[in-house]
Design a protein around this motif. Structure first.
Motif, short mmCIF file in Angstrom:
data_model
loop_
_atom_site.label_atom_id
_atom_site.label_comp_id
_atom_site.label_asym_id
_atom_site.label_seq_id
_atom_site.Cartn_x
_atom_site.Cartn_y
_atom_site.Cartn_z
N LYS A 1 0.85 -1.19 0.00
CA LYS A 1 0.00 0.00 0.00
C LYS A 1 0.88 1.24 0.00
O LYS A 1 1.98 1.23 0.54
N LYS B 1 -2.88 4.49 2.00
CA LYS B 1 -3.94 4.38 1.00
C LYS B 1 -4.38 2.92 0.91
O LYS B 1 -3.57 2.04 0.65
N GLY C 1 -9.72 4.20 0.12
CA GLY C 1 -9.17 5.54 -0.01
C GLY C 1 -8.10 5.77 1.04
O GLY C 1 -7.60 4.84 1.66
N TRP C 2 -7.75 7.02 1.24
CA TRP C 2 -6.69 7.36 2.18
C TRP C 2 -7.21 7.39 3.62
O TRP C 2 -8.36 7.75 3.87
N LYS D 1 -7.07 12.85 -2.74
CA LYS D 1 -6.76 12.22 -4.04
C LYS D 1 -5.29 12.42 -4.38
O LYS D 1 -4.68 13.42 -4.01
#
Length: 192
Positions: free
Chosen positions: A143, A161, A165-166, A177
């Motif tokens: 990751k 991440k 998502g984060w 993003k």
């Protein structure tokens, strides 16, 4: 000669068949002619006969050269350059842009530049542009993570991440993003 296409289907290379057939034809043709046709110094032959022999030798040599050229041309259905390009992965982007995070670590937003020559787990290492010292790496768990050191340990980063998502400091940040950086020339006109 068999080639494997992009879909895995076997295809026969026509140039190789033509080359083999032409070479065998040339060998059979040479064996069928008397040896005197290929000898250059013969006092009893006329000049017309010598000219015919030379033309014949040039024709056979030209046919062999044409066969070699045809075999050297790429097969349009499976070009060699396309096969080599498919095997080579694209280079990593020179910079990444992180946007959308709001919280205690808002300084993660912005440009992250590649550290040339530094790789971790087969991927490039990125460093945050600016004053703080933060690195973006692919960790040992597979990751992406951001941390204070370029370490591959799975728990060494403050942001990770995942498929969802984060997550920054253990809290989900789905609005955050990361994408390749594309310079905007309209923003940088004053620098020119």
């Amino acid at each position: 000669m068999w080639l494997i296409g992009a879909q895995g289907a076997r295809r026969r290379h026509c140039g190789s068949r033509f080359l083999v057939a032409l070479l065998l034809l040339g060998l059979v043709h040479r064996m069928a002619l008397p040896r005197s046709c290929f000898m250059l110094s013969q006092p009893e032959t006329s000049t017309i006969s010598q000219a015919v022999q030379r033309r014949h030798m040039f024709a056979v040599g030209g046919a062999h050269a044409a066969a070699l050229l045809i075999a050297a041309v790429e097969d349009p259905r499976q070009p060699v350059s396309a096969a080599l390009a498919a095997e080579k992965p694209p280079p990593p982007p020179d910079a990444l842009m992180v946007t959308g995070y709001e919280g205690a670590r808002e300084d993660v937003n912005g440009r992250w530049s590649i550290l040339f020559g530094k790789f971790l787990n087969g991927k490039a290492v990125y460093k945050k542009d600016g004053a703080n010292k933060a690195y973006l790496v692919l960790n040992d768990c597979g990751k992406f993570q951001m941390g204070g050191a370029a370490s591959g340990q799975c728990d060494a980063g403050f942001a990770v991440k995942s498929e969802d998502g984060w997550a920054v400091d253990g809290k989900g940040a789905p609005e955050m993003k990361m994408k390749p950086y594309v310079p905007s020339y309209s923003k940088d006109r004053d620098l020119l």
